[in-house]
Structure formats: structure tokens, C-alpha cells
Design a protein around this motif. Structure first.
Motif, PDB file in Angstrom:
ATOM      1  N   LYS A   1      16.489   0.233   3.173  1.00  0.00           N
ATOM      2  CA  LYS A   1      15.613  -0.900   3.506  1.00  0.00           C
ATOM      3  C   LYS A   1      15.298  -0.935   4.999  1.00  0.00           C
ATOM      4  N   VAL A   2      16.290  -0.716   5.834  1.00  0.00           N
ATOM      5  CA  VAL A   2      15.995  -0.836   7.269  1.00  0.00           C
ATOM      6  C   VAL A   2      15.278   0.395   7.824  1.00  0.00           C
ATOM      7  N   THR A   3      15.362   1.524   7.118  1.00  0.00           N
ATOM      8  CA  THR A   3      14.639   2.700   7.617  1.00  0.00           C
ATOM      9  C   THR A   3      13.254   2.826   7.001  1.00  0.00           C
ATOM     10  N   GLY A   4      12.938   1.956   6.054  1.00  0.00           N
ATOM     11  CA  GLY A   4      11.618   2.021   5.435  1.00  0.00           C
ATOM     12  C   GLY A   4      11.551   3.011   4.284  1.00  0.00           C
ATOM     13  N   ALA A   5      12.680   3.606   3.923  1.00  0.00           N
ATOM     14  CA  ALA A   5      12.656   4.568   2.813  1.00  0.00           C
ATOM     15  C   ALA A   5      12.514   3.872   1.459  1.00  0.00           C
ATOM     16  N   ALA A   6      12.913   2.600   1.385  1.00  0.00           N
ATOM     17  CA  ALA A   6      12.838   1.868   0.116  1.00  0.00           C
ATOM     18  C   ALA A   6      11.383   1.756  -0.317  1.00  0.00           C
ATOM     19  N   ARG A   7      11.150   1.963  -1.613  1.00  0.00           N
ATOM     20  CA  ARG A   7       9.773   1.962  -2.130  1.00  0.00           C
ATOM     21  C   ARG A   7       9.520   0.690  -2.924  1.00  0.00           C
ATOM     22  N   TYR A   8       8.787  -0.208  -2.325  1.00  0.00           N
ATOM     23  CA  TYR A   8       8.374  -1.431  -3.025  1.00  0.00           C
ATOM     24  C   TYR A   8       7.150  -1.092  -3.875  1.00  0.00           C
ATOM     25  N   VAL A   9       6.767  -2.003  -4.746  1.00  0.00           N
ATOM     26  CA  VAL A   9       5.714  -1.655  -5.710  1.00  0.00           C
ATOM     27  C   VAL A   9       4.421  -1.250  -5.015  1.00  0.00           C
ATOM     28  N   ASP A  10       4.097  -1.910  -3.890  1.00  0.00           N
ATOM     29  CA  ASP A  10       2.839  -1.554  -3.234  1.00  0.00           C
ATOM     30  C   ASP A  10       2.936  -0.201  -2.515  1.00  0.00           C
ATOM     31  N   ASP A  11       4.149   0.335  -2.386  1.00  0.00           N
ATOM     32  CA  ASP A  11       4.306   1.677  -1.807  1.00  0.00           C
ATOM     33  C   ASP A  11       4.080   2.765  -2.853  1.00  0.00           C
ATOM     34  N   LEU A  12       4.100   2.388  -4.124  1.00  0.00           N
ATOM     35  CA  LEU A  12       3.996   3.388  -5.188  1.00  0.00           C
ATOM     36  C   LEU A  12       2.532   3.743  -5.425  1.00  0.00           C
ATOM     37  N   VAL A  13       2.263   5.018  -5.485  1.00  0.00           N
ATOM     38  CA  VAL A  13       0.902   5.491  -5.742  1.00  0.00           C
ATOM     39  C   VAL A  13       0.966   6.461  -6.918  1.00  0.00           C
ATOM     40  N   MET A  14       0.078   6.279  -7.862  1.00  0.00           N
ATOM     41  CA  MET A  14       0.061   7.185  -9.024  1.00  0.00           C
ATOM     42  C   MET A  14      -1.308   7.836  -9.127  1.00  0.00           C
ATOM     43  N   ASP A  15      -1.328   9.012  -9.721  1.00  0.00           N
ATOM     44  CA  ASP A  15      -2.596   9.741  -9.872  1.00  0.00           C
ATOM     45  C   ASP A  15      -3.607   8.894 -10.634  1.00  0.00           C
ATOM     46  N   GLY A  16      -4.786   8.780 -10.079  1.00  0.00           N
ATOM     47  CA  GLY A  16      -5.872   8.079 -10.770  1.00  0.00           C
ATOM     48  C   GLY A  16      -5.743   6.571 -10.772  1.00  0.00           C
ATOM     49  N   MET A  17      -4.815   6.068  -9.979  1.00  0.00           N
ATOM     50  CA  MET A  17      -4.540   4.631  -9.999  1.00  0.00           C
ATOM     51  C   MET A  17      -5.745   3.818  -9.506  1.00  0.00           C
ATOM     52  N   ILE A  18      -6.005   2.717 -10.208  1.00  0.00           N
ATOM     53  CA  ILE A  18      -7.067   1.808  -9.777  1.00  0.00           C
ATOM     54  C   ILE A  18      -6.450   0.430  -9.497  1.00  0.00           C
ATOM     55  N   HIS A  19      -7.256  -0.441  -8.887  1.00  0.00           N
ATOM     56  CA  HIS A  19      -6.727  -1.722  -8.410  1.00  0.00           C
ATOM     57  C   HIS A  19      -7.298  -2.895  -9.193  1.00  0.00           C
ATOM     58  N   GLY A  20      -6.416  -3.781  -9.588  1.00  0.00           N
ATOM     59  CA  GLY A  20      -6.838  -4.936 -10.371  1.00  0.00           C
ATOM     60  C   GLY A  20      -6.796  -6.224  -9.561  1.00  0.00           C
ATOM     61  N   VAL A  21      -7.708  -7.130  -9.878  1.00  0.00           N
ATOM     62  CA  VAL A  21      -7.693  -8.471  -9.278  1.00  0.00           C
ATOM     63  C   VAL A  21      -7.898  -9.513 -10.375  1.00  0.00           C
ATOM     64  N   THR A  22      -7.547 -10.734 -10.037  1.00  0.00           N
ATOM     65  CA  THR A  22      -7.571 -11.828 -11.000  1.00  0.00           C
ATOM     66  C   THR A  22      -8.629 -12.842 -10.585  1.00  0.00           C
ATOM     67  N   VAL A  23      -9.483 -13.213 -11.518  1.00  0.00           N
ATOM     68  CA  VAL A  23     -10.448 -14.288 -11.254  1.00  0.00           C
ATOM     69  C   VAL A  23      -9.911 -15.540 -11.939  1.00  0.00           C
ATOM     70  N   ARG A  24      -9.823 -16.603 -11.164  1.00  0.00           N
ATOM     71  CA  ARG A  24      -9.175 -17.822 -11.660  1.00  0.00           C
ATOM     72  C   ARG A  24     -10.154 -18.975 -11.776  1.00  0.00           C
ATOM     73  N   SER A  25      -9.727 -19.926 -12.582  1.00  0.00           N
ATOM     74  CA  SER A  25     -10.481 -21.169 -12.676  1.00  0.00           C
ATOM     75  C   SER A  25     -10.444 -21.847 -11.317  1.00  0.00           C
ATOM     76  N   ARG A  26     -11.384 -22.708 -11.072  1.00  0.00           N
ATOM     77  CA  ARG A  26     -11.362 -23.436  -9.811  1.00  0.00           C
ATOM     78  C   ARG A  26     -11.310 -24.938 -10.037  1.00  0.00           C
ATOM     79  N   VAL A  27     -11.175 -25.324 -11.294  1.00  0.00           N
ATOM     80  CA  VAL A  27     -11.052 -26.754 -11.589  1.00  0.00           C
ATOM     81  C   VAL A  27      -9.713 -26.977 -12.277  1.00  0.00           C
TER      82      VAL A  27
END
Lengths: 292, 753
Positions: free
Chosen positions: B17-43
């Protein structure tokens, strides 16, 4: 990052002349960008309207602190870190040094600038009240020339300034005070926590006592008006007056009349009124070296 | 070789953790990976009438998912089944997920989300406990009560009718609080028909996610796999919401034909959309003898559950069980309700309801003390629970706790009595710019799931012996910064008789580890740690039974024995399953009996200095004395206490969630104010261990206890300083000012405002 990068344009001129020519040729198109500590927060959160930004960061003409016999002149790109580290500033302008020390985190202090703090025109900014109290003047430059403006008069409304679209803030000049006189500098930032906080109410005030009465009093507040506030009524209430309970009450009442605070996400109108008064009260006691 | 339990063994994953070697989910990259977002209600409340996509945007390039794309059931499996993964028709809060988008260009898909418009016919919305109870707007069944408990002991009504008693009433409120783990939530999913669903993410409870994903896709146990990535904090916030994000990422991947989809929340989305601590209101009526002996307590404990039931029932349960405090009181009645509103659902947060009810009862004890003319200390000392006494659920206290002695330890460490006297003198000085005060709180917190919860969970832990005497702990309990990997390794290495370095903990992966239950409720050490100890002990027993190991052994002898065993049998894995300690009886219908197998006990003291110019309460010192049983790792345990106290300081003095029409509007770190190091005083931590017979080496739980007591201790100190009776947290300077001005006005002084 929520802003869509392709919708933004940014240009970084290498000289002041180039920057001024750009502003003059397309007036109003380019928004000057200094350290970015305000704009980048908006950019990250998707709240910065897309547009054209002119980075001033590399302009040497806007850097440096110069000390002459009668003034200390600070380039608009002077960072908080540079303000903190400058011995003469720390000694003669302790309120400006305090503002720099209490603005943001160390990383922000290395990037945030006095010019940016002025031109962002937040009524909660920390260095403007010190600049008002120290009778600062600012120089605005454009391709066709330059002019000096008394800083106290510069902000005319919420985010409204005495600045033409083709002008850049170049430097800030603060007159040096007679070292033979004893000046009381009173700076207090009341934030939402001890450090790394935006100010809920703040004061920068200065004055001296001669012959038992207050002289050359300047009082400025932050976060209690649409702009940094030069508290003219409070200054007038103190100028030429001797200490006493009546003076404290008069100063409190004048401050109450000077400030026009509101409720917002950080505090309440009532709190700001009360604490502004309390701070004026504390300043009067400090000025006359009296215990509350 | 020495025992490692009781020593501050270094954190297993600390270097990574202190050397930065730990891999959090946003550090993980997979072949062909795409990015998702969420559209939410506003009321906050309404019916969806349409979803409009702005023309002129390349929608054909973007993966779009709505509720109509869900292959299985559109319901997040929790206690009640009422929360959809994606709103299809009804909107019940302003951050309800409605549409999911994914694309390889993350910037583009974030921009695309701004071009989706959810058209809603608005309905009236409600945002307070009282409006929820009024039920003019129906959100849950007929009365908007998501869950109700009644816990009774003795005869409260008869007790209040007894003559000669002093009756004290009070009402107390606490605000919502954001967990603010360092790592915002995120998930990666790979999902496709015929291939099943696999997710990697930031989470506390792998098997909760597993359980939620199966019905969403109509898949079986073996077709869904959940893997915890290195996780940057949880505090309860990653107990339940990760199921939604995992579902969203998996739905996108499913629609996209199985390409990996990453969904990462930024801080603003994490703060505005995910669960927070339940706001609460507690009304207490107490009958007390003139000498201070408690006779009866009548408590009404209400929490704002938000739009869906989620975990509110169990948060309510824990808050209610603790609501009478650690006091002997023969007659008590606790009526608890979780109320539906149009806020996003509130959820788990360290303490799980108990900090809310603790704030109320520990502030109320000051009122009781005042009413009978006793000091803050005397009223508590007179009524503290001890061995053999009955709690509010009529549980006999089995812990051999000397609570008055524990209180004395805190008072002595803080120099409480001398400071009360000195501060009274300071406060009488008209020239002083500050007022000083010192306050105390006594409290307790049950470890593990409530009542029969652990029996239902029936958690399992495995230990796998490896060549050379190395061993691997197999458990679904997650490391979320609190030290799971380290204490499990300590416990297992002692049970095996091998060095700490020989033991590792397998990364939680539902494809590889048994279900040791969720990482919640202060249960990881006390309950799961015991299973680790037993499973590791079973390795030794197995080797002895095989004739490979004697009654005493060195690590090298164990290594040789394991090697021989593996040669002969191929593998050596032992498992241990939870069995309740004998004599633990709990009745779910009457809510009576042994609510918890053991409790942590504590006395906390806060010292405060209030600035009379700004009304800011500055903490000058904090003393935390507690019994958490045997301390497995003193450094980690002290860290848990310091962290919990700091988080509670935030709740008590700084952290105010600002709502507008059901949405949090200060969802940025510039305006949601948590304390920094400059706002936190020295925290003096001491342990007074009373070993628990059924915990690993006598250990109990520590995670939640330090969240409970600081808020009332701090506000009690503010009362000592200023003579003001603040009944809500956060006690912001604005709140303190109003109380000071009201007091001055009442005293006839001129009030300017």
C-alpha cells in the motif's frame, strides 16, 4: 473529471506582449488562467463552462517580489508559497503572510497566486482583505497601456470588477509604513475547520494609537458581502477615537451596518453578523492593547 | 517460538500500500475494457414518462442499458425486496439509477450522460421522519414504517406511576454522515450469456454481491464470481451499495457481448448517490429515584431510512438494542422505527445505529444528573451495568467487567475531577476569551451479528496447509484497511505454531474461499477470527492424528509433517464452522435474550475549549479507555480507536450533510467538512482487557465501539464549558452560537441579533 476536454481550448503565450495581443485581437474570448486552483476545481466537477483559456503561468513579467524604499510590489503570479517565504513580506505584511499560510493545502499554496485570488473575485478569498487593509494598488495592463487602480475600489459587485476584457492584472503595490510607528495588524480567518477551509467570516484590520486615539484605521472583511468588504463605517467609527466601552459598542454597531451577509452552504447570516461584530470588538481591544 | 498474538505484527499488505504496488479496482486494466456511467433521476419522487436522447450524438457507438435489458429480476436482494437495480417506472429518490451507458472513450461517455433526459411526472415528496410517519405520501406499505421493534423489560407504565420519582424527558437528533473512505467505489465486470458473471471491485462483503447478482441474471452459484480488489476503506459504506454497481457493470458487459466494463464513481457521485449514516431522532423519558437510581426508561428511537428498506431494519435493531445504555434499569421500553422518505437510502456506517442512540442516552444522562443534583460521574457510577445485571433485552451480563473501575481509569488518565474544578475557575474569569469544559460518556457495543444472526450466517473459514509449513487462510472476510489480513495471520500462526511470516490470507474470491460472512458488525476478529483459530488448530490435529506430529512441535517439525501429509494425500485443507457459545438464547419475536455473545465496554473523556469570539469548540484532549477483550495487535487496535474517535469527532462537530429536495448539495470535499489533523487533539488510548472465553485468544470486537461515545462526550464537555444544552450533532459553531445567545437573552443580557 466531468468536463469534456475537447470542448475546451487553452493557449499558453510565452510573453506578456503576446498575451496582451491575443486579448486585444479577440476581446472577451479568452479567459486568463493563472495557477488554476479555482478554475480546475470547477473543471474537474463539470461546472466550468467550455471556452477559451489563456494560461499566464509562463509569463516572467508577472512574477517576482520587489522591495523598494517606499513600496513592496508583488507580481500577479506570486504564489502563496512565495508570499510565505519572503522575509520582508512576513515582517511588514504579516496579514498577507497569514492569508497565504491559511489558504488551502501546501500543494495549493505552491500553485495559487495573489493575482488569481483577486481576479477570481470570490467574496470568501483570504488575501483581498489584507490587501484592502494595506492600501494596495493594482496595475492593469493592456496592449495600449497600463493603469493603476486603488484595490479598495476594484471590486464593484459580486464577481464584477473594474477590468476591461483585454486587461491583465500585472502586479500589486503596497506602500511601506513608517517603521518608527507602532502598527497593530489584526488578521483572523474563521473557516469551517482549522486549516484547508473556505472562510465563513474573516477580518484584516490595521491601525495605530497616537495620543490615546486610533489613527489610520483600515478594516476589511471577507465572506460578509458580495465582494471583499472595506468596512468604511467601522473605520470611521474608530478613527480619532479613544478606547472605552462606548467605542467598542460603536465599532460593533458600525460593523453590523457595514456587513450584508447571507445564509449559504457554509454558514448562516446570523453567525456571520455576530462573529463579524465580535471580530471588530476583538480588533478594538487589540488595537488599544486592552483585554476583552 | 513466541506467540504473535498480542504483538504489533506489521501489517501484511502495508508495504504494497505505501509503495503503490497495491492494485485498486481503478488500477486494473483489461483487454478491450470500456467505461460505464450511470444516468440518474433528478427528482425525488415521480413516474418515468420517457427517456429522451439528444439528437446529434453518436448513440450507435454507445452501449445503452435500461431496466428493459435486465435478463433476470430487477431487484437488489437484501432484507426486503424493494429496490430495483434500475428504475423502470417509479422514482423514489433523486439519485435513482435509470440508464447505464458505456463506451471505450471515458470522456465521451461522461459527456453522453449529459445528453440523456429522464422525463418524470413529479409526485409530492417527503424528507423528514415526521412527514414519513404522517404517511400523506406513501412510500412503503401503509405507514412508511420500514421496520419497527419493541423491546420491553419490566413494567414501564407502572414504574412511571410510582410516587416519589423524578421524571426527565428529552429529545435528541443526529445528522447524516458520509463514510468518506479514501477510495470511491468502483467495479469491473465481465458478463455474457453462457459465460456467467465475474466482477472485481471495491467492496466489503463478496457474498452479498454474489447473492445479489444471481437473480439479476438468473444464474446459479457457480456461474457468478465476485473478487475483492484491494479496497481503500469501507466503514460500512461498501456493505450494500457495491451490489448495485456490480450489477450495473455486469448489465453493461452483458449487453456489450462480454467485453469488460469498468464503472468508477468519482467523489461527487459517490457522496451524492451512495448510502450514509441514518439521521435519527430519539425521545427519552426517564424515571429516577431522588438518589439517582434509574427506575424506568421509555425510549422512542426513529431513523430516516430513505427511499428503500435496504439495511435499515438491522441498523434500527442495533440502535434500539443499545438505546437504554449500559445501565441497570429494571423497567425499560424501546420503541424503534425506521421511516421511509425520499432521500437516497441510508445504510451501514461504523456503529450501525448505536452512535445515534448513544448520543441520545449519554446526553440525556446529563439531564438526569442535573435533575437529581448528581455529577456527570456520579449518575453513571451509580447505574453502570456489571456482571449478573440485565440489559434492556433482559440479557444477563456475562462479561466479567468492572465498569466503575474502567470509568475510574478514564477519569484518572484525563485528570477529570481536577480539570472540572480548574475550568470552573477559568470560566468565571470575565477577561477570558474562552470557556473550557470536560465531558464523559460511558457506553458499550455488542460484537457480531445480533441475536440469532450468527447462527443463520453459519460462517465457514478454511486453512490450507502448504509445502514447507506455510499456510493460507481462506475466508471471505475482507481487508478494508482495518487489519483483517494481519490479525488472521497472527491468530493462524499461533494456532499452527509457525512464524507469522509463514501465513498468508487468500484474496477474497467467491470462486475460491468459503463464506465467512460479511465484514461488518465488529465480527471479523471476534467471530471469524475464532473460526480461523479453530481451522488452523484442525490442521495440527489432523497431522497428529495422521501420526506425523507429536504433542509439542517446532515450526520445522510442522513443516516436515505437512510435507509428508501432502505427499501422501495431495492436499490439506481444514474448515471450521460457527457454533454459538452454549447458553446463548435469543427470541427474535420478543426481541429478548442474548443480543450479542459479548460486548465491548468503554469510558471516553473529551476536553474542549470554546472560543467566545467564533463559538468554535476546539478539542484539547481525548481519552479512550475500553475493554475489547484480549488485544490481538495493539498498534492496529489503537489505530482503530483513534480512527473511530476521529470519525466521531467529524460527526460531532463538523460533518453536516446539506439537503435540498432530497439531494446532498455539499457533495464535495470543499464543502463537506471532515476534520484534519489540526482539528483532532491527542487521543490517549488504553485497553482494560477482560478476555472473552469464546473469542480467539479471548478477543472481542473493536471496529465500531470508538464511533459510539465521542459525540456525547464532546457535547457534554461543551455543556460543561458554556452551560448550554445542545441536543443535536453536528454541534457546529453556528449551533453553539445560537445556544449561547439564547442563554444570554434568557439571562436578560442584550441580544444584538
Amino acid at each position: 473529471m466531468r468536463s469534456y476536454l475537447p470542448a475546451f481550448a487553452c493557449k499558453a503565450p510565452a510573453s506578456l506582449d503576446e498575451a496582451l495581443v491575443t486579448l486585444a485581437s479577440e476581446p472577451g474570448k479568452w479567459t486568463p488562467l493563472a495557477g488554476g486552483t479555482d478554475l480546475m476545481v470547477l473543471f474537474e466537477s463539470g461546472k466550468l463552462p467550455p471556452g477559451h483559456f489563456l494560461s499566464l503561468w509562463k509569463l516572467p513579467e508577472l512574477r517576482g517580489i520587489e522591495v523598494t524604499d517606499d513600496a513592496i510590489t508583488l507580481g500577479a503570479l506570486t504564489t502563496y508559497a512565495e508570499v510565505r517565504e519572503h522575509a520582508t513580506v512576513a515582517f511588514e505584511l504579516p496579514m498577507l503572510a497569514a492569508a497565504a499560510r491559511e489558504s488551502g493545502a501546501i500543494a495549493i499554496q505552491g500553485r495559487g497566486t495573489l493575482g488569481g485570488n483577486i481576479m477570481n473575485a470570490s467574496p470568501a478569498a483570504d488575501s483581498p482583505p489584507a490587501l484592502v487593509a494595506y492600501d494596495a494598488e493594482i496595475e492593469l495592463v493592456r496592449a495600449s497601456g497600463a493603469r493603476w487602480v486603488r484595490y479598495r475600489d476594484f471590486h464593484t459587485g459580486y464577481k464584477v470588477m473594474d477590468r476591461a476584457p483585454d486587461e491583465i492584472l500585472r502586479r500589486i503595490r503596497i506602500p511601506r509604513r513608517d517603521p518608527g510607528q507602532h502598527w497593530v495588524h489584526f488578521y483572523r480567518k474563521v473557516g469551517t475547520r482549522r486549516f484547508q477551509a473556505i472562510t465563513k467570516v474573516g477580518i484584516a484590520a490595521i491601525g495605530r494609537v497616537e495620543g490615546g486615539v486610533a489613527r489610520d484605521v483600515r478594516v476589511a472583511f471577507t465572506s460578509v458581502a458580495p465582494t471583499v468588504l472595506a468596512a468604511a463605517r467601522t473605520e470611521a467609527a474608530l478613527e480619532g477615537q479613544a478606547f472605552g466601552p462606548g467605542l467598542v459598542a460603536a465599532a460593533r454597531a458600525a460593523t453590523r451596518a457595514d456587513v450584508t451577509p447571507i445564509d449559504d452552504i457554509r454558514s448562516t447570516e446570523r453567525y456571520r453578523h455576530q462573529v463579524a461584530e465580535n471580530l471588530a470588538d476583538s480588533f478594538v481591544h487589540a488595537l488599544f492593547a486592552q483585554k476583552a | 517460538m513466541g506467540r504473535t498474538v498480542g504483538t504489533s505484527a506489521p501489517r501484511k499488505e502495508g508495504v504494497d500500500k505505501v509503495t503503490g504496488a497495491a492494485r485498486y479496482v481503478d488500477d486494473l486494466v483489461m483487454d478491450g475494457m470500456i467505461h460505464g456511467v450511470t444516468v440518474r433521476s433528478r427528482v425525488a419522487h415521480g413516474r418515468i414518462t420517457g427517456i429522451r436522447f439528444d439528437p446529434g450524438f453518436p448513440w450507435d457507438e454507445i452501449v445503452v442499458v435500461t431496466a428493459a435489458d435486465i435478463p433476470g429480476r430487477n431487484m437488489v436482494t437484501m432484507i426486503e425486496e424493494d429496490q430495483p437495480f434500475l428504475a423502470a417506472d417509479l422514482i423514489k429518490h433523486p439519485e435513482e439509477p435509470v440508464v447505464l451507458l458505456a463506451h471505450a472513450d471515458r470522456d465521451l461517455v461522461i459527456e453522453a450522460a449529459k445528453h440523456v433526459h429522464i422525463e418524470v411526472e413529479e409526485l409530492p415528496a417527503i424528507f423528514s421522519i415526521d412527514d414519513g410517519l404522517a404517511a400523506d405520501v406513501r412510500l412503503f406499505k401503509d405507514d412508511n414504517v420500514l421496520k419497527r421493534f419493541l423491546i420491553e423489560k419490566g413494567d414501564v407504565d407502572a414504574a412511571f406511576a410510582e410516587p416519589g420519582l423524578v421524571v426527565v424527558e428529552g429529545e435528541y437528533e443526529t445528522g447524516a454522515q458520509e463514510q468518506l473512505y479514501l477510495e470511491a467505489m468502483g467495479m469491473i465486470a465481465v458478463a455474457a450469456p453462457g459465460k456467467g458473471v465475474t466482477v472485481w471491485g471495491s467492496l466489503q462483503c463478496p457474498y452479498y454481491v454474489h447473492k445479489a447478482l444471481k437473480p439479476l441474471f438468473g444464474l446459479g452459484d457457480g456461474e457468478v464470481r465476485v473478487i475483492q480488489a484491494v479496497t481503500g476503506g469501507g466503514f460500512g459504506g461498501k456493505e450494500e451499495y457495491p451490489s448495485l454497481i456490480a450489477g450495473h457493470a455486469a448489465l453493461l458487459s452483458w449487453k456489450a457481448g462480454g467485453v469488460p466494463v469498468k464503472v468508477i464513481y468519482d467523489r461527487a457521485e459517490d457522496m451524492v448517490a451512495t448510502t450514509k449514516r441514518h439521521p435519527s431522532r430519539t425521545r427519552i423519558r426517564t424515571a429516577v429515584k431522588p438518589d439517582g437510581e434509574l427506575v424506568a426508561m421509555d425510549v422512542v428511537f426513529d431513523i430516516d431510512g430513505g427511499a428503500y428498506a435496504t439495511l435499515s431494519a438491522v441498523v434500527l435493531s442495533r440502535g434500539a438494542i443499545h438505546a437504554a445504555g449500559p445501565y441497570r434499569c429494571p423497567n425499560s421500553r424501546i420503541h424503534a422505527r425506521a421511516v421511509a422518505t425520499n432521500h437516497p437510502p441510508h445504510g451501514a456506517f461504523r456503529g450501525f445505529g448505536a452512535p445515534q442512540s448513544c448520543f441520545a442516552y449519554e446526553r440525556h444522562m446529563e439531564r438526569v444528573a442535573e435533575a437529581v443534583g448528581l455529577s456527570s460521574v456520579a449518575i453513571r457510577r451509580k447505574n453502570l451495568l456489571g456482571p449478573g445485571d440485565l440489559t434492556a433485552t433482559s440479557q444477563v451480563v456475562e462479561d466479567q467487567i468492572d465498569f466503575p473501575a474502567l470509568l475510574d481509569q478514564a477519569l484518572e488518565a484525563s485528570d477529570f475531577e481536577a480539570k472540572r474544578a480548574a475550568f470552573a475557575k477559568h470560566n468565571a474569569d470575565p477577561a477570558s476569551h474562552t470557556r473550557k469544559g470536560i465531558g464523559v460518556a460511558t457506553f458499550y457495543h455488542g460484537g457480531g451479528f445480533t441475536g440469532s444472526g450468527e447462527v443463520h450466517l453459519a460462517s465457514v473459514v478454511g486453512v490450507e496447509a502448504l509445502r514447507g509449513g506455510r499456510a493460507r487462510v481462506l475466508a471471505a472476510s475482507t481487508e478494508i484497511g482495518q487489519g483483517t489480513n494481519t490479525i488472521f495471520s497472527q491468530i493462524a500462526s499461533d494456532a499452527l505454531g509457525v512464524p507469522y511470516e509463514w501465513v498468508e490470507v487468500a484474496a477474497p474470491d467467491t470462486g475460491r474461499v468459503p463464506n465467512s460472512g460479511p465484514t461488518v458488525a465488529s465480527r471479523t476478529c471476534m467471530v471469524v477470527g475464532k473460526l480461523v483459530q479453530d481451522a488452523a488448530g484442525a490442521v495440527v490435529t489432523t497431522l497428529r492424528k495422521a501420526g506425523l506430529l507429536g504433542e509439542e512441535h517446532t515450526p520445522e517439525q510442522l513443516a516436515a509433517a505437512v510435507d509428508s501429509y501432502l505427499e501422501r494425500f495431495g492436499e490439506l485443507r481444514t474448515f471450521s464452522q460457527y457454533k454459538p457459545p452454549a447458553g446463548i438464547v435469543w427470541d427474535d419475536k420478543t426481541y429478548r435474550g442474548a443480543a450479542y455473545a459479548a460486548y465491548g465496554w468503554a469510558a471516553y473523556v473529551a476536553e474542549v475549549e470554546v472560543d467566545l469570539v467564533t463559538y468554535e469548540p476546539h478539542l484539547r484532549g481525548f481519552w479512550a479507555v475500553q475493554d475489547i477483550g484480549t488485544v490481538i495487535n495493539p498498534l492496529l487496535a489503537a489505530g482503530q480507536v483513534e480512527g473511530g474517535v476521529t470519525q466521531a469527532i467529524g460527526w460531532a462537530l463538523f460533518e453536516e450533510v446539506r439537503w435540498r429536495e432530497g439531494r446532498m448539495i455539499n457533495n464535495q470535499l470543499t464543502n463537506y467538512i471532515i476534520p484534519t489533523a489540526a482539528d483532532v487533539p491527542p487521543i490517549h488510548v488504553a485497553f482494560a482487557p477482560v478476555p472473552f472465553a469464546h473469542g480467539p485468544s479471548g478477543a472481542k470486537g473493536v471496529g465500531e465501539l470508538p464511533m459510539d461515545g465521542p459525540a456525547p462526550a464532546i457535547v457534554n464537555a461543551i455543556e460543561d464549558a458554556l452551560g448550554i444544552d445542545v441536543r443535536r450533532v453536528p454541534a457546529l459553531p453556528e449551533v453553539v452560537m445560537e445556544a449561547v445567545l439564547a442563554k444570554r437573552a434568557a439571562a436578560g443580557e442584550v441580544q444584538h441579533v
